[in-house]
Write a protein that holds these residues in place. Structure first.
Motif, mmCIF file in Angstrom:
data_model
loop_
_atom_site.group_PDB
_atom_site.id
_atom_site.type_symbol
_atom_site.label_atom_id
_atom_site.label_comp_id
_atom_site.label_asym_id
_atom_site.label_seq_id
_atom_site.Cartn_x
_atom_site.Cartn_y
_atom_site.Cartn_z
ATOM 1 N N UNK A 177 0.839 -1.205 0.000
ATOM 2 C CA UNK A 177 0.000 0.000 0.000
ATOM 3 C C UNK A 177 0.869 1.249 0.000
ATOM 4 N N UNK A 178 1.960 1.197 0.770
ATOM 5 C CA UNK A 178 2.878 2.337 0.778
ATOM 6 C C UNK A 178 3.370 2.585 -0.645
ATOM 7 N N UNK A 179 3.789 1.531 -1.305
ATOM 8 C CA UNK A 179 4.340 1.671 -2.643
ATOM 9 C C UNK A 179 3.302 2.235 -3.614
ATOM 10 N N UNK A 180 2.062 1.752 -3.482
ATOM 11 C CA UNK A 180 1.009 2.226 -4.378
ATOM 12 C C UNK A 180 0.784 3.725 -4.197
ATOM 13 N N UNK A 181 0.729 4.166 -2.938
ATOM 14 C CA UNK A 181 0.492 5.593 -2.697
ATOM 15 C C UNK A 181 1.715 6.424 -3.093
ATOM 16 N N UNK A 182 2.895 5.838 -2.938
ATOM 17 C CA UNK A 182 4.116 6.550 -3.355
ATOM 18 C C UNK A 182 4.088 6.796 -4.860
ATOM 19 N N UNK A 183 3.466 5.861 -5.577
ATOM 20 C CA UNK A 183 3.386 5.976 -7.029
ATOM 21 C C UNK A 183 2.286 6.939 -7.465
ATOM 22 N N UNK A 184 1.449 7.330 -6.521
ATOM 23 C CA UNK A 184 0.275 8.100 -6.878
ATOM 24 C C UNK A 184 0.407 9.576 -6.494
ATOM 25 N N UNK A 185 1.404 9.885 -5.658
ATOM 26 C CA UNK A 185 1.470 11.224 -5.071
ATOM 27 C C UNK A 185 1.860 12.306 -6.072
#
Ligand code: SAH
Length: 474
Positions: A238-246
């Motif tokens: 989830x961290x990685x997904x949000x990091x990719x979305x910011x």
């Protein structure tokens, strides 16, 4: 980067291939799949060409390649596997200023061939610049299993909506968000599961929603994300997904480059690093910064070392967000104590040693040690001290002064889970001296308790290799 990765349009254009064997057939096949007209120069075409034989864009010339052949040609492949012939092709191509690639001969290459995963229209290509072809092959095999065959069709499905979306959502940021939500959400799931008409209906609804929202104020959001102690492998999905979305990332000193590199490339980066005594940006200003960025409609990634709710002041940041009406989500991370314990081979609890583990900070509100000693001195307990390195002397003295056994085992894990991790073990009495001798730079975690004696037993082979610089136990 040794090479510039590009995707080259060869549709209807001429590509030369020399050679009639397997390699030549592979090159010809690839160029044909990309729509090129392919001229193959070879005395004889071997079996591998059989599947290509019926293709009307393929011409076989049973002879040597000539300068005239390079007219209108956009690329040339040498695959005769004969040095003299390949050199000749290379020289002719150079003279005609046509980019050339000769299989397995770097000195004759203007460009190299990546490994390709074809899920057209989605195409993934990988290269190690020739440094590690086997690694590239392994990576390609992994990607092969990650992307179901329908993934390419998903790209085609999205492509059919592209123009409509472009027309109806003129704002670039909103459009990107819309696509992220569609391609990384239930619409894509439905499509991949085979329900194309359902996916199409949902896509239309999602677009209507996005258009309606676009008429209102943009709504930003804050992701308070724990990035773990430093090894990127310890991030959550989830961290990685949000990091990719910011759209923007606000980070501090504990976030290393290896993690920062995983944040979406074009996200804005704001450093609000904090050193124990030298606060670059006061906490209140950080919270206000998050509010301001979110009000601008941005997706704000507040990236924190370890877990945001363990000595991370994450609580204070979301209090401000909540009172300002900004929406947020919190993603837990592996806290330093867990990460360091695992990588140093020091279990935090163990039936023979400790039934309790307590996390404390060695850095009080005004910089003084302000600890509840009665609680800390309990038997059969492991004490993990965060932010304690600069106070290591005072800390061990206080422990001893208040009745702890000076021979109580203790350890410091410096740069836990990261490159250059060091583990120093000793006792309350010796730790300060050993830490000074080891030249630690932090971040460092102190662990006090008899579990530390397990380090030597459990710092198994790999961990030992990682800790090339470890200072041996007393
Ligand atoms: N929220 C973080 C802690 C922030 S306080 C977490 O959950 O881990 C900062 C302290 O964490 C540092 O002073 C140090 O004691 C500890 N720390 C963070 N990363 C560390 C690491 N990679 N190795 C050792 N200690 C670390």
């Amino acid at each position: 980067m040794d090479h510039l990765p590009i995707y080259f349009d060869v549709k209807g254009r001429k590509v030369i291939v020399t050679g009639g064997g397997t390699l030549a057939a592979r090159r010809a096949d690839l160029a044909l799949r990309a729509g090129a007209r392919v001229a193959v120069f070879a005395q004889r075409l071997e079996d591998d060409f059989r599947d290509l034989a019926g293709n009307e864009r393929l011409t076989h010339i049973a002879g040597e390649v000539t300068p005239a052949a390079f007219e209108d040609c956009v690329l040339a492949y040498g695959a005769t596997e004969d040095e003299a012939s390949d050199k000749k092709l290379h020289d002719l191509a150079k003279r005609a200023r046509v980019p050339v690639n000769v299989a397995d001969t770097v000195k004759f290459c203007d460009f190299i061939m990546p490994a390709i995963l074809d899920r057209s229209p989605l195409v993934i290509s990988i290269s190690s610049g020739g440094a590690a072809p086997i690694l590239v092959r392994i990576l390609r095999a992994r990607l092969e299993t990650m992307f179901p065959a329908r993934f390419g069709q998903l790209a085609g499905f999205a492509g059919r909506f592209r123009e409509t979306v472009m027309k109806r959502l003129s704002d670039g940021v909103r459009r990107r968000r819309f696509w992220e939500e569609v391609l990384d959400g239930p619409v894509a799931d439905m499509f991949l599961a085979g329900d194309e008409s359902g996916a199409q209906a949902d896509m239309e609804l999602a677009l209507d929603d996005a258009v309606n929202q676009a008429r209102h104020e943009p709504a930003g959001e804050v992701y308070l994300v724990g990035a773990g102690p430093g090894d990127p492998d310890l991030l959550t999905f989830r961290a990685l997904r949000l990091m990719q979305r910011a759209d923007v990332v606000v980070y501090d000193r504990l976030i290393g480059d290896r993690i920062l590199n995983l944040v979406r490339r074009d996200a804005e980066r704001i450093y609000v690093g904090k050193l124990p005594r030298d606060h670059t940006l006061p906490q209140e200003e950080i919270s206000q910064l998050l509010v301001r960025l979110a009000r601008e409609g941005k997706r704000v990634l507040r990236l924190k070392g370890g877990d945001p709710f363990i000595f991370g002041r994450g609580g204070e940041e979301i209090e401000t967000l909540a009172s300002e009406g900004i929406s947020f989500q919190v993603v837990p991370g592996i806290t330093a104590a867990s990460g360091c314990a695992a990588y140093a081979g020091i279990p935090l609890t163990h039936r023979d040693h400790a039934q309790t583990c307590i996390f404390v900070t060695g850095h009080g509100k005004d910089g003084m040690l302000d600890l509840d000693w009665a609680t800390l001195l309990q038997p059969r307990q492991t004490v993990a001290v965060y932010m304690g390195l600069s106070q290591i002397g005072a800390l061990s003295e206080e422990f001893i002064a208040r009745g702890a056994d000076p021979a109580m085992p203790a350890a410091i894990i410096d740069k836990g889970t990261r490159d250059g991790q060091k583990v120093v073990t000793g006792t309350l009495e010796t730790l300060r001296r050993k830490a000074a001798a080891a030249g630690l730079s932090g971040p460092a975690l102190i662990v006090i308790g008899t579990v530390v004696t397990l380090h030597d037993k459990l710092a198994w082979f790999n961990a030992k290799r990682r800790e090339k610089t470890a200072v041996p136990a007393a």
